[in-house]
Design an enzyme around this catalytic site. Sequence first.
Site, PDB file in Angstrom:
ATOM      1  CB  SER A 230      11.968  28.459  17.415  1.00  0.00           C
ATOM      2  OG  SER A 230      12.021  27.108  16.982  1.00  0.00           O
TER       3      SER A 230
ATOM      4  CG  HIS B 150      13.982  31.076  14.640  1.00  0.00           C
ATOM      5  ND1 HIS B 150      15.062  31.851  14.256  1.00  0.00           N
ATOM      6  CD2 HIS B 150      14.480  29.842  14.853  1.00  0.00           C
ATOM      7  CE1 HIS B 150      16.152  31.110  14.261  1.00  0.00           C
ATOM      8  NE2 HIS B 150      15.834  29.886  14.610  1.00  0.00           N
TER       9      HIS B 150
ATOM     10  CG  ASP C  67      14.846  26.342  14.138  1.00  0.00           C
ATOM     11  OD1 ASP C  67      15.871  27.031  13.983  1.00  0.00           O
ATOM     12  OD2 ASP C  67      14.093  26.453  15.120  1.00  0.00           O
TER      13      ASP C  67
ATOM     14  CG  MET D  74      17.052  21.230  11.494  1.00  0.00           C
ATOM     15  SD  MET D  74      16.824  20.384  13.060  1.00  0.00           S
ATOM     16  CE  MET D  74      16.561  21.804  14.119  1.00  0.00           C
TER      17      MET D  74
ATOM     18  CG  HIS E 189      18.554  28.745  12.184  1.00  0.00           C
ATOM     19  ND1 HIS E 189      18.583  28.346  13.508  1.00  0.00           N
ATOM     20  CD2 HIS E 189      19.807  28.517  11.715  1.00  0.00           C
ATOM     21  CE1 HIS E 189      19.785  27.907  13.821  1.00  0.00           C
ATOM     22  NE2 HIS E 189      20.546  27.983  12.746  1.00  0.00           N
TER      23      HIS E 189
ATOM     24  CG  MET F  10      20.515  24.662  11.627  1.00  0.00           C
ATOM     25  SD  MET F  10      19.578  24.263  13.105  1.00  0.00           S
ATOM     26  CE  MET F  10      18.024  25.026  12.666  1.00  0.00           C
TER      27      MET F  10
ATOM     28  CG  MET G 233      23.532  28.222  16.511  1.00  0.00           C
ATOM     29  SD  MET G 233      21.731  28.260  16.477  1.00  0.00           S
ATOM     30  CE  MET G 233      21.294  26.900  17.565  1.00  0.00           C
TER      31      MET G 233
ATOM     32  CG  ASP H 280      18.200  29.579  17.713  1.00  0.00           C
ATOM     33  OD1 ASP H 280      17.393  29.117  18.529  1.00  0.00           O
ATOM     34  OD2 ASP H 280      18.287  29.188  16.522  1.00  0.00           O
TER      35      ASP H 280
HETATM   36  C1  DX5 Z   1      17.908  24.516  17.461  1.00  0.00           C
HETATM   37  C2  DX5 Z   1      17.085  25.600  16.836  1.00  0.00           C
HETATM   38  C3  DX5 Z   1      16.411  26.521  17.779  1.00  0.00           C
HETATM   39  C4  DX5 Z   1      15.495  25.902  18.775  1.00  0.00           C
HETATM   40  C5  DX5 Z   1      15.270  26.869  19.909  1.00  0.00           C
HETATM   41  O1  DX5 Z   1      18.682  23.914  16.477  1.00  0.00           O
HETATM   42  O2  DX5 Z   1      17.905  26.401  16.008  1.00  0.00           O
HETATM   43  O3  DX5 Z   1      15.757  27.554  17.063  1.00  0.00           O
HETATM   44  O4  DX5 Z   1      14.288  25.510  18.230  1.00  0.00           O
HETATM   45  O5  DX5 Z   1      14.457  26.244  20.822  1.00  0.00           O
HETATM   46  P1  DX5 Z   1      14.527  26.501  22.387  1.00  0.00           P
HETATM   47  O6  DX5 Z   1      14.127  27.941  22.595  1.00  0.00           O
HETATM   48  O7  DX5 Z   1      13.535  25.524  22.888  1.00  0.00           O
HETATM   49  O8  DX5 Z   1      15.932  26.223  22.846  1.00  0.00           O
HETATM   50 ZN    ZN Z   2      17.031  28.246  15.136  1.00  0.00          ZN
END
Ligand code: DX5
Ligand code: ZN
Length: 222
Positions: free
Chosen positions: A11, A36, A38, A40, A69, A71, A140, A178
């Site tokens: 990520s 990955h 993310d 948001m 991913h 969100m 998660m 994740d």
């Molecule tokens: C959080 C994200 C993750 C996050 C993981 O909402 O979905 O993908 O970036 O990061 P680490 O590995 O640092 O927990």
């Molecule tokens: Zn994620």
Amino acid sequence: MTKQPVKISPSVLTADFWNLGRSIAQLEEAGADLLHLDVMDGLFVPNISFGLPVIAALKKHTAIPFDVHLMIEKPHRYLERFRDAGADLLGFHLEAGSPVEETLRSIRALGMKSCLTIKPATPAQGVFPYLPFCDMVLVMSVEPGFGGQSFLPGSLSKIKAIREEANRQNLPLDIEVDGGINLETAPLAVQAGANVLVTGNVLFSAPDMKARLKELREITAR
Ligand code: DX5
Ligand code: ZN
């Protein structure tokens, strides 16, 4: 338990965005299986990251398949746009207010792999009715919204329950975990039945990302 090689999906949420292109080139060279991303919206989670134009820009410069991913609230409104931007695998949250089966089916119909995601408070059983429409389930292991948090150990029994149910339904399901994956938690997640590991901080805090990725591969080899 089904034997599948473990895949690593870095990520970039905690990357230095000024050097995003360079980081992705390094991850590709290090042999990352997926990337990955993310997304948001500041509504589904209390944070805003990046979206369609950034993904489309990255897509032109790397061959790593994109594991997106979402969100965001009501993700079914944006499936085609994320496909066009470059998503190969598109994941959304069970809790995000979209019709679940229909959204999973549409993702596949658009030519992407489908992923259903659950937050820490959602029981594993929530995904069971939808497994035939999922290429992957994402568990998660932190509250979604931020990188660099600590792994919630309750996620392990959820992964195990989903793997058992997938085996019972005879489905070759990918299970991704994740949040808070590091050298201690990665083997636990794999033992529980996960075969795709999201790795943010564990790579971006390492002096040498390539060496760290190799280390993660070695300790999770089954
Ligand atoms: C959080 C994200 C993750 C996050 C993981 O909402 O979905 O993908 O970036 O990061 P680490 O590995 O640092 O927990
Ligand atoms: Zn994620």
